[in-house]
Scaffold this motif. Structure first.
Motif: not given
Ligand SMILES: *Cc1c(COP(=O)(O)O)cnc(C)c1O
Length: 357
Positions: A7, A9, A40, A229-230, A233, A235, A320, A322-324
């Protein structure tokens, strides 16, 4: 969804660009989107970062893809182009080019088209990867100035060790500034780590990559420390739980063995998705928002996680990696790599799901 998804953002990307602007308020920003926007999704990243003063890519093919997608921003080809056809394409796509080698100068001098290039002349100030050496630089600059297919010259260099405050970077910057300051041209030296840690390197243009994606380029400093902010994410879900007894092992080659009656969560992600096979036992992942350690060899499509201490964990729970809530910087050392490589090697079978503000 019982499969991994990355995901992304868009608002995190924009926040991180704002952080760059706060840190380097007098510099223009080339947002580096090479390697598919650090995994990304280059085109979506470019659109999310439409306020950047330009985009940096490594390959001409990326610039063409950006133009085909309707991106009209400045594009800088960080390795320049090679051969007459590529120069012609770079001209057609209105790209700015790095010139770092005598071969590129040769082609530029012979260039017959009507296009006049903005050229970023690169100095090798100690990285010893691309660029003219100090003793070659002045002659290269003189050749460029005589070149009828050049409209503007900027100068750049790349730092090898800007993540620490040591002498290496100070020396590189001194070599760069001593040589190019008298020319009065626009200058660029800073990657992410220098945006954060070397204000004297900001100059006219900064070239951040990693920090735009919300990861920290500085060891032992978290991205959150800088307000980043990463953006991604990665997941998936638990697809099974195994209850195993003392002494039983988990997964290929039995590299993890239960020292107590254990519950093992099986999550649908593996090295086929870009989760590094070499990741060591104990690496943290989030199961239902809580940390639990990797237990056993990473398979192609699955990992196993010791959820004994998370008695409520069940199939279907979100995982998850990695990420949020769990920066990629945390996983990287368990896989003997960096967060740069983790995000770049997410494989094409993982869908990128965009979250707009
Ligand atoms: C990749 C790259 C950058 C961005 O580096 P980060 O460490 O990701 O900020 C900047 N400049 C050049 C020449 C690069 O190749």
């Amino acid at each position: 969804m019982s499969f991994p998804v990355a995901t992304v953002d868009a608002s995190a990307l924009r926040n991180n660009l704002a952080v760059v602007r706060r840190l380097a308020p007098r510099s223009r920003v080339i947002a580096v989107v090479k390697a598919n926007g650090y995994g990304h999704g280059m085109i979506r990243v470019a659109r999310a970062l439409a306020d950047a003063d330009g985009l940096g890519v490594a390959r001409l093919a990326d610039a063409i893809a950006l133009r085909e997608a309707g991106v009209i921003q400045r594009i800088l080809l960080l390795e320049g182009v090679f051969g007459v056809e590529q120069f012609a394409l770079a001209a057609k796509e209105q790209c700015e080019i790095v010139v770092h080698s005598p071969q590129q100068l040769d082609v530029l001098e012979q260039f017959a088209g009507s296009h006049r290039f903005v050229v970023w002349l690169k100095l090798n100030s100690g990285m010893n990867r691309l660029g003219f050496r100090v003793e070659e630089f002045t002659a290269a600059h003189a050749r460029l100035r005589r070149c009828s297919s050049v409209s503007q010259i900027r100068v750049m260099t790349h730092l090898s060790s800007s993540e620490d405050r040591g002498q290496v970077t100070a020396t590189q910057l001194k070599i760069f500034d001593d040589l190019v300051a008298p020319l009065g041209l626009e200058r660029s030296a800073a990657n992410s780590a220098a945006v954060i840690g070397w204000p004297e390197a900001h100059q006219d243009w900064v070239r951040p990559g990693l920090m735009l994606y919300g990861m920290s380029p500085v060891p032992n400093r978290s991205a959150a420390d800088f307000g980043l902010q990463p953006a991604m994410t990665l997941s998936t879900q638990l697809i099974a739980i195994q209850n195993i007894g003392v002494g039983e092992s988990v997964g290929y080659n039995g590299i993890w063995r239960a020292e107590r009656p254990s519950r093992i969560g099986i999550a649908a992600i593996g090295y086929g998705d870009g989760f590094p096979r070499g990741t060591r036992n104990g690496a943290p992942v989030l199961v239902g928002g809580k940390e639990a350690p990797l237990a056993g060899r990473v398979s192609m499509d699955m990992i196993s996680i010791d959820v004994t201490d998370l008695p409520q964990a069940k199939a279907g729970d979100e995982v998850v990696v990695w990420g949020e809530g769990l920066p990629a910087e945390r996983l990287a050392p368990y896989a003997d790599t960096t967060c740069y490589e983790l995000v770049c090697r997410v494989t094409s079978r993982v869908p990128l799901l965009w979250k707009e503000a």
